[in-house]
Design an enzyme around this catalytic site. Sequence first.
Site, mmCIF file in Angstrom:
data_model
loop_
_atom_site.group_PDB
_atom_site.id
_atom_site.type_symbol
_atom_site.label_atom_id
_atom_site.label_comp_id
_atom_site.label_asym_id
_atom_site.label_seq_id
_atom_site.Cartn_x
_atom_site.Cartn_y
_atom_site.Cartn_z
ATOM 1 N N CYS A 259 0.815 -1.220 0.000
ATOM 2 C CA CYS A 259 0.000 0.000 0.000
ATOM 3 C C CYS A 259 0.848 1.269 0.000
ATOM 4 O O CYS A 259 0.373 2.343 -0.348
ATOM 5 C CB CYS A 259 -0.945 -0.007 1.195
ATOM 6 N N HIS B 268 -4.111 6.944 1.316
ATOM 7 C CA HIS B 268 -4.369 5.581 0.855
ATOM 8 C C HIS B 268 -5.784 5.198 1.263
ATOM 9 O O HIS B 268 -6.258 5.595 2.336
ATOM 10 C CB HIS B 268 -3.337 4.648 1.490
ATOM 11 N N ASN C 21 -10.149 -1.142 -1.631
ATOM 12 C CA ASN C 21 -8.715 -0.888 -1.487
ATOM 13 C C ASN C 21 -7.993 -1.439 -2.716
ATOM 14 O O ASN C 21 -7.970 -2.648 -2.924
ATOM 15 C CB ASN C 21 -8.233 -1.571 -0.195
HETATM 16 C C1 LIG Z 1 -11.094 -5.533 8.745
HETATM 17 C C2 LIG Z 1 -11.886 -4.656 9.695
HETATM 18 C C3 LIG Z 1 -12.924 -3.847 8.926
HETATM 19 C C4 LIG Z 1 -12.607 -5.544 10.703
HETATM 20 O O1 LIG Z 1 -13.334 -4.753 11.603
HETATM 21 P P1 LIG Z 1 -13.317 -5.096 13.156
HETATM 22 O O2 LIG Z 1 -14.264 -4.191 13.803
HETATM 23 O O3 LIG Z 1 -11.878 -5.058 13.596
HETATM 24 O O4 LIG Z 1 -13.899 -6.531 13.144
HETATM 25 P P2 LIG Z 1 -13.302 -7.851 13.805
HETATM 26 O O5 LIG Z 1 -12.086 -8.283 13.029
HETATM 27 O O6 LIG Z 1 -13.180 -7.634 15.270
HETATM 28 O O7 LIG Z 1 -14.453 -8.847 13.538
HETATM 29 C C5 LIG Z 1 -15.704 -8.669 14.149
HETATM 30 C C6 LIG Z 1 -16.570 -9.827 13.756
HETATM 31 O O8 LIG Z 1 -16.929 -9.691 12.364
HETATM 32 C C7 LIG Z 1 -16.636 -10.893 11.676
HETATM 33 N N1 LIG Z 1 -16.316 -10.582 10.289
HETATM 34 C C8 LIG Z 1 -15.092 -10.461 9.719
HETATM 35 N N2 LIG Z 1 -15.227 -10.153 8.421
HETATM 36 C C9 LIG Z 1 -16.537 -10.087 8.163
HETATM 37 C C10 LIG Z 1 -17.303 -9.813 7.026
HETATM 38 N N3 LIG Z 1 -16.737 -9.534 5.831
HETATM 39 N N4 LIG Z 1 -18.637 -9.822 7.139
HETATM 40 C C11 LIG Z 1 -19.251 -10.079 8.292
HETATM 41 N N5 LIG Z 1 -18.575 -10.353 9.421
HETATM 42 C C12 LIG Z 1 -17.239 -10.358 9.367
HETATM 43 C C13 LIG Z 1 -15.499 -11.498 12.431
HETATM 44 O O9 LIG Z 1 -15.430 -12.885 12.185
HETATM 45 C C14 LIG Z 1 -15.858 -11.169 13.847
HETATM 46 O O10 LIG Z 1 -16.815 -12.104 14.286
HETATM 47 P P3 LIG Z 1 -16.774 -12.676 15.797
HETATM 48 O O11 LIG Z 1 -16.945 -11.471 16.675
HETATM 49 O O12 LIG Z 1 -17.927 -13.611 15.824
HETATM 50 O O13 LIG Z 1 -15.437 -13.319 15.938
HETATM 51 C C15 LIG Z 1 -10.956 -3.681 10.468
HETATM 52 O O14 LIG Z 1 -10.206 -4.383 11.426
HETATM 53 C C16 LIG Z 1 -10.040 -2.945 9.561
HETATM 54 O O15 LIG Z 1 -10.461 -2.191 8.712
HETATM 55 N N6 LIG Z 1 -8.722 -3.110 9.754
HETATM 56 C C17 LIG Z 1 -7.760 -2.515 8.866
HETATM 57 C C18 LIG Z 1 -7.703 -3.329 7.632
HETATM 58 C C19 LIG Z 1 -6.937 -2.671 6.548
HETATM 59 O O16 LIG Z 1 -6.949 -1.487 6.453
HETATM 60 N N7 LIG Z 1 -6.281 -3.481 5.740
HETATM 61 C C20 LIG Z 1 -5.553 -3.035 4.634
HETATM 62 C C21 LIG Z 1 -4.380 -2.247 5.076
HETATM 63 S S1 LIG Z 1 -3.536 -1.598 3.749
#
Ligand SMILES: CC(C)(COP(=O)(O)OP(=O)(O)OC[C@H]1O[C@@H](n2cnc3c(N)ncnc32)[C@H](O)[C@@H]1OP(=O)(O)O)[C@@H](O)C(=O)NCCC(=O)NCCS
Length: 331
Positions: free
Chosen positions: A113, A258, A288
């Site tokens: 990224c 980004h 993304n």
């Molecule tokens: C990925 C992201 C949106 C997840 O959000 P979050 O609030 O941290 O969510 P969590 O990972 O705690 O997951 C919460 C729940 O949603 C679930 N979940 C994960 N992906 C899911 C999806 N696509 N749809 C529905 N539920 C989902 C998980 O399994 C978890 O369930 P559980 O509580 O039963 O275990 C967030 O962490 C994020 O944006 N992180 C940065 C990612 C990023 O920027 N990546 C690229 C960098 S360049």
Amino acid sequence: MRSTILGAGHYVPSKVVTNHDLAKLMNTTDEWIVQRTGIKERRYIEHSGIGASDLAVPASKMALEHAGLTEKDVDAIIFATLSPDHNFPGSGCFLGHKLGLGGIPALDVRNQCTGFLYGLSIADAWVRAGVYKHVLLVGAEVHSTGIELADRGRDVAVLFGDGAGAVVIGAATDPEQGLKSIELHADGAGAKDLWLEAPASAYDPRLTHQMIDEGKHFPAMNGKQVFRWATEKMPEVSKLALDKAKLAAADVDLFVPHQANLRINQMVGAKLGIPEEKTVANIEKYGNTTAATIPLGLSEAWREGRCRRGSNVLFAAFGSGFTWGAAVLKL
Ligand SMILES: CC(C)(COP(=O)(O)OP(=O)(O)OC[C@H]1O[C@@H](n2cnc3c(N)ncnc32)[C@H](O)[C@@H]1OP(=O)(O)O)[C@@H](O)C(=O)NCCC(=O)NCCS
């Protein structure tokens, strides 16, 4: 003498994939994705056989036209991607061939990224040192063939889309213009928080049926950890870049962060004191697109009249590595 962006272009494939489309393939909902990321849809390549270098061709042509140049004016290519057409050779070689630029040097940058900013730093050094006059700098990704469109991969799969952005870097004519600062960082302590484990030269054999069964050929992410680092490092590095450029946040006409998560960028903008109307946010449409997000966002904003020659632009990125960086440029 400073280097500057002489022109910008972008391209996204025509196939629109909405959150509702993904909800048919995995246990997810439009509501979950929009609430947590701001993404509503993304683009996927129309069919197998289209690589990152193919998406880069129209983006590059658009950037060259915008700069008032042609392929013949390109002296070097820098291609930032984490999804090269093939493991080797680099996508820059494929792009050069497709643009009819046989013989022109082509460098692939693998900084995910933050790849565009690493590429910008190299292009800037080449131009200022007089090594090359015009550098074509591209960020392009095909993610759709490398994500797991099923329950197991849903955390990563919903985030990514395919697309390309390109800029032409050359000498600024006005001494006030051009790249004023660039800050780059990396910390491998977070390497396994966002990575693709296999195939791996560190393993012999590099890929086994068992690894495929376990999904090790799909990206894996510790989302919370990435979120934490991104919201800390992007404002920090942006402030460093602004200080180095002797500018304040209020001087920024356009902020092109980004596009990983709308919530990350809202937090970063708030910490910096840059309002949303000055911030590019196209993640809703494209998800993304990794190395492509910054040139794609700049190209769209330039066309929409959100920036022009003389505008102060701030770029910031965070991603796998971990890598992060920021740059300040007067267009
Ligand atoms: C990925 C992201 C949106 C997840 O959000 P979050 O609030 O941290 O969510 P969590 O990972 O705690 O997951 C919460 C729940 O949603 C679930 N979940 C994960 N992906 C899911 C999806 N696509 N749809 C529905 N539920 C989902 C998980 O399994 C978890 O369930 P559980 O509580 O039963 O275990 C967030 O962490 C994020 O944006 N992180 C940065 C990612 C990023 O920027 N990546 C690229 C960098 S360049």
